[in-house]
Design a protein around this motif. Structure first.
Motif, PDB file in Angstrom:
ATOM      1  N   SER A  18       0.795  -1.281   0.011  1.00  0.00           N
ATOM      2  CA  SER A  18       0.075  -0.061   0.054  1.00  0.00           C
ATOM      3  C   SER A  18       0.894   1.164   0.116  1.00  0.00           C
TER       4      SER A  18
ATOM      5  N   ARG B 152      -5.873   1.191  10.044  1.00  0.00           N
ATOM      6  CA  ARG B 152      -6.169   0.448   8.895  1.00  0.00           C
ATOM      7  C   ARG B 152      -7.550   1.295   8.142  1.00  0.00           C
TER       8      ARG B 152
ATOM      9  N   THR C 244      -7.267   3.346   4.721  1.00  0.00           N
ATOM     10  CA  THR C 244      -8.182   2.683   3.662  1.00  0.00           C
ATOM     11  C   THR C 244      -9.097   3.780   3.071  1.00  0.00           C
TER      12      THR C 244
ATOM     13  N   ALA D  87      -9.418   5.789  -0.411  1.00  0.00           N
ATOM     14  CA  ALA D  87     -10.642   5.592  -1.125  1.00  0.00           C
ATOM     15  C   ALA D  87     -11.123   6.994  -1.562  1.00  0.00           C
TER      16      ALA D  87
ATOM     17  N   VAL E  56      -5.632   1.102  -2.204  1.00  0.00           N
ATOM     18  CA  VAL E  56      -6.861   1.080  -1.226  1.00  0.00           C
ATOM     19  C   VAL E  56      -7.034  -0.329  -0.971  1.00  0.00           C
ATOM     20  N   TRP E  57      -7.146  -1.227  -2.235  1.00  0.00           N
ATOM     21  CA  TRP E  57      -7.177  -2.623  -1.846  1.00  0.00           C
ATOM     22  C   TRP E  57      -6.081  -3.260  -0.857  1.00  0.00           C
TER      23      TRP E  57
ATOM     24  N   ALA F 256      -4.308  -1.526   1.354  1.00  0.00           N
ATOM     25  CA  ALA F 256      -4.636  -0.820   2.735  1.00  0.00           C
ATOM     26  C   ALA F 256      -5.599  -1.804   3.515  1.00  0.00           C
ATOM     27  N   SER F 257      -6.596  -2.136   2.529  1.00  0.00           N
ATOM     28  CA  SER F 257      -7.743  -2.746   3.466  1.00  0.00           C
ATOM     29  C   SER F 257      -7.570  -4.206   3.862  1.00  0.00           C
TER      30      SER F 257
END
Length: 420
Positions: free
Chosen positions: A3, A59, A63, A67, A167-168, A170-171
């Motif tokens: 990320s 987190r 995220t 986003a 974003v993905w 970090a999620s």
């Protein structure tokens, strides 16, 4: 790490495309207006949003912030593709990512301390910063290539895709969720004031932050606005600018991947940190003095290596010493102070360029960084603090100044803490 790399890679691609569009459509006046307004928004947003990282999941903040940034980048790409340029529309739109970064940055800087044990934090932080340095190194190259063969709009759509990947990633971070805290305006203001007060009331932090501010006044322009001016003064092409930026990132990468650890183990953390700042000052003097093209990338490589040493030694110890429920707030204050210095520094450099040439300004700024580097030896407790090992320094601020942190802790709400 993924990320961090994708985020910085995307930011650097965006930072190539957007200024190019502003300068091309609105000229230098709009570029100056954009830089000034964005600095002001960042200055206001950082302290106001600083309690977020100590109240909510880091987190979630990283995220959510990414986003929000992604949504804004889609709108910006559509605006550019439509060919609609209006500086005031752009300023309102670009305030969104600045606010998003005010949420992301303190959480990103401090999240490693929650994910790793104390003895692994230094290595973990090195890996995180290495991923960031890699993103910073590749971003301008990718952005410049796409901009050269395509258009601003296409470059910004690549910016969007990279942000979506960040974003993905970090999620997927698994970090503990802090205890829920009261969220009324009074407690929020109390949290914000407590973070600023803690920085001021701890003598070492006060001296450390003040000295870093003085360093950044002269160091920031030395690796920023003065670089293209210096290259232009030597009659070199834009390729040399890219080479100097790449050399800076390579120096940081070498330091993060083990160089900084090697130096600190040989000469100790104190001399690794303060010596690195002296190296930065000497390297800026070299960049100012030389009229030989190939010495410029060498100077910036040494500067990058110095940055890595300062970050690896100081940041790791600071994170461990700070109580967990104060990390984001105190980190936000650090970023805010550096933001002020980054705003004032170019003004000082501009004044210097009005009185002399870029070579003289570089030399003076290098000398100032060197002198400010010597000031770290006068910061109360700084040498002793860096001499402590990672286990001894954990929670050190709360042990030394319990009244500061007990008074500033926010009141927990009656909910259960969960770990994701």
């Amino acid at each position: 790490m993924v990320s961090e790399m994708l985020m910085l890679l995307s930011l650097m691609v965006g930072h190539v495309a957007l200024p190019w569009w502003i300068v091309h459509e609105g000229g230098a006046h709009d570029m100056a207006l954009y830089s000034g307004i964005m600095s002001l928004v960042s200055f206001l947003a950082l302290p106001l949003l600083s309690p977020l990282g100590d109240r909510y999941s880091k987190r979630m903040l990283i995220t959510g912030g990414l986003a929000l940034y992604t949504v804004e980048s889609i709108l910006l790409a559509l605006l550019v593709q439509a060919g609609h340029y209006n500086i005031w529309t752009l300023l309102m739109l670009e305030a969104i990512p600045v606010i998003a970064m005010a949420m992301i940055s303190p959480a990103s800087f401090s999240i490693a301390a929650e994910l790793l044990p104390a003895e692994k934090l230094s290595d973990g932080f090195a890996m995180q910063r290495s991923a960031g340095a890699l993103g910073r190194m590749m971003g301008p190259v990718i952005g410049g290539v796409i901009l050269g063969i395509a258009s601003v709009a296409i470059t910004l759509w690549v910016h969007v895709l990279l942000l979506a990947g960040a974003v993905w990633a970090a999620s997927r971070i698994q970090a503990p969720t802090p205890k829920a805290r009261t969220s009324d305006a009074h407690s929020w203001l109390a949290d914000m004031k407590a973070g600023i007060a803690a920085k001021w009331q701890i003598p070492m932090e006060r001296g450390w932050t003040a000295t870093s501010f003085c360093v950044m006044l002269f160091f920031g322009p030395g690796i920023g606005m003065l670089v293209p001016v210096k290259i232009q003064s030597l009659g070199l092409s834009g390729a040399w600018l890219g080479g100097c930026e790449a050399a800076l990132s390579c120096g940081m990468l070498l330091g993060m991947l083990g160089g900084a650890k090697f130096v600190s183990e040989r000469i100790g953390r104190f001399w690794a940190s303060s010596g690195a700042i002296l190296l930065e000052g000497l390297s800026l003097m070299l960049a100012g003095y030389t009229h030989t093209a190939w010495l410029l990338p060498l100077a910036y490589f040494l500067i990058g290596f110095g940055i890595a040493n300062v970050q690896m030694v100081g940041h790791t110890h600071r994170m461990l010493a700070t109580p967990e429920n104060f990390r984001s707030r105190m980190t936000a204050v650090n970023i805010m102070v550096m933001q002020i210095a980054s705003t004032l520094g170019p003004a000082i450099a501009g004044f210097g360029l009005a009185l002399g040439n870029v070579h003289q300004v570089y030399l003076v700024f290098g000398v100032c960084v060197f002198i400010c580097g010597l000031m770290y030896q006068r910061v109360p407790g700084y040498r002793h603090f860096l001499g402590l090992d990672h286990e001894a320094v954990k929670g050190w601020y709360a042990q030394q100044h319990p009244h500061i942190f007990s008074a500033g802790a926010a009141t927990p709400a009656p909910t259960h803490t969960t770990v994701r």
